[in-house]
Design an enzyme around this catalytic site. Structure first.
Site, mmCIF file in Angstrom:
data_model
loop_
_atom_site.group_PDB
_atom_site.id
_atom_site.type_symbol
_atom_site.label_atom_id
_atom_site.label_comp_id
_atom_site.label_asym_id
_atom_site.label_seq_id
_atom_site.Cartn_x
_atom_site.Cartn_y
_atom_site.Cartn_z
ATOM 1 N N TYR A 1 -46.313 -9.725 -31.797
ATOM 2 C CA TYR A 1 -46.416 -10.710 -31.125
ATOM 3 C C TYR A 1 -47.771 -10.817 -30.562
ATOM 4 C CZ TYR A 1 -45.521 -13.494 -26.844
ATOM 5 O OH TYR A 1 -45.672 -14.716 -25.918
ATOM 6 N N LYS B 1 -50.086 -14.272 -31.505
ATOM 7 C CA LYS B 1 -50.581 -15.399 -30.712
ATOM 8 C C LYS B 1 -52.242 -15.200 -30.488
ATOM 9 C CE LYS B 1 -47.009 -16.504 -28.748
ATOM 10 N NZ LYS B 1 -46.406 -17.917 -28.805
#
Length: 282
Positions: free
Chosen positions: A182, A186
């Protein structure tokens, strides 16, 4: 290098009232991840500020109760909302959806890309297939939606604004969470936003397309709720990591998203707007 004689038009201007700077009249905004908590919240504000909405999501149909409320809201404000099932990583499906958008009553001039997934696993034991899937959804899927939207905007000769939803996890390591997939996706989304802003704001002969990223903090959504249920102290431990000492709610990102979409942010591109309760400011 871009031909600097190709000056892009100023958005907004002194003749517009402050209220008008935050209106989305006469334009359509596409929201990927539009059946999730964040996408539904943003859709509400777009409808209220005069814009039509097209939601994309992996689900066959949107959740019934919030969708009925959005349809009622659209009728109240004279706006429209539509839903399309799509996997953002499927380039052919994205192309097909965008081909259908050519029958919109207002041209596509806004995008909010908030489709995303993540896993919580030690990097030493991370399954590579899951890691790749996160990057495919969060990064490649965001790119495919932005690319298709830019092509549609150029076809109509329309300026536009894109909001790529990143995360504070793209700027800092999230203490206490093993989320390498993640965080990496991002961070890459923030970089993608800067790169697209560079290309689409300065190319001669094409309309101005602004691209910014929005980096939320922890949000009490369906993605986070399983962890909160599994670990009774999780919410307090997470809340203590930011200056506001609480988690955020999806509705708290409505105003930042509308600001980035509307002409009030007309001189803003290539930026990352952090709305994280001060998490990254320590």
């Amino acid at each position: 290098m871009a031909d600097r004689r190709d000056i892009k038009p100023r958005l907004g201007g002194p003749e517009m009232t402050t209220a008008q700077l935050f209106r989305l009249d006469g334009r359509t905004v596409l929201i990927s991840g539009g059946a999730g908590d964040l996408g539904l919240a943003v859709a509400e504000s777009v409808l209220e500020t005069g814009g039509d909405v097209v939601c994309l999501d992996l689900r066959e149909t949107p959740p019934a109760e919030p969708w009925a409320r959005l349809e009622s809201l659209a009728a109240q404000h004279g706006t429209q909302i539509a839903y399309h099932q799509a996997d953002v990583t499927d380039a052919d499906r994205i192309s097909a959806v965008f081909a259908g958008l050519r029958r919109l009553r207002y041209p596509l001039r806004g995008v909010v890309a908030c489709a995303g997934i993540g896993n919580s696993t030690s990097a030493v034991n991370f399954d590579v297939a899951k890691f790749r899937r996160t990057l495919d959804v969060n990064l490649t899927g965001t790119f495919l939606v932005a690319q298709a939207a830019a092509r549609e905007m150029r076809r109509h000769g329309q300026s536009g604004s894109m909001v790529l939803v990143a995360s504070m996890a793209g700027s800092v390591a999230m203490r206490g969470s093993d989320v390498a997939d993640y965080e990496s996706s991002k961070a890459a989304t923030i970089g993608l936003g800067r790169s697209l802003a560079k290309e689409w704001s300065s190319q001669a002969g094409f309309p101005l397309i602004r691209v910014n990223t929005l980096s939320p903090g922890y949000i009490k959504t369906g993605m986070l709720n399983p962890m909160l249920r599994a670990f009774p102290d999780a919410e307090k431990n997470i809340a203590d990591l930011n200056m506001m000492n609480r988690l955020s709610f999806a509705d708290e990102y409505r105003a930042p998203a509308v600001f980035l979409l509307a002409d009030g942010s007309g001189f803003m591109t290539g930026a990352d707007l952090k709305v994280d309760g001060g998490h990254t400011a320590w």
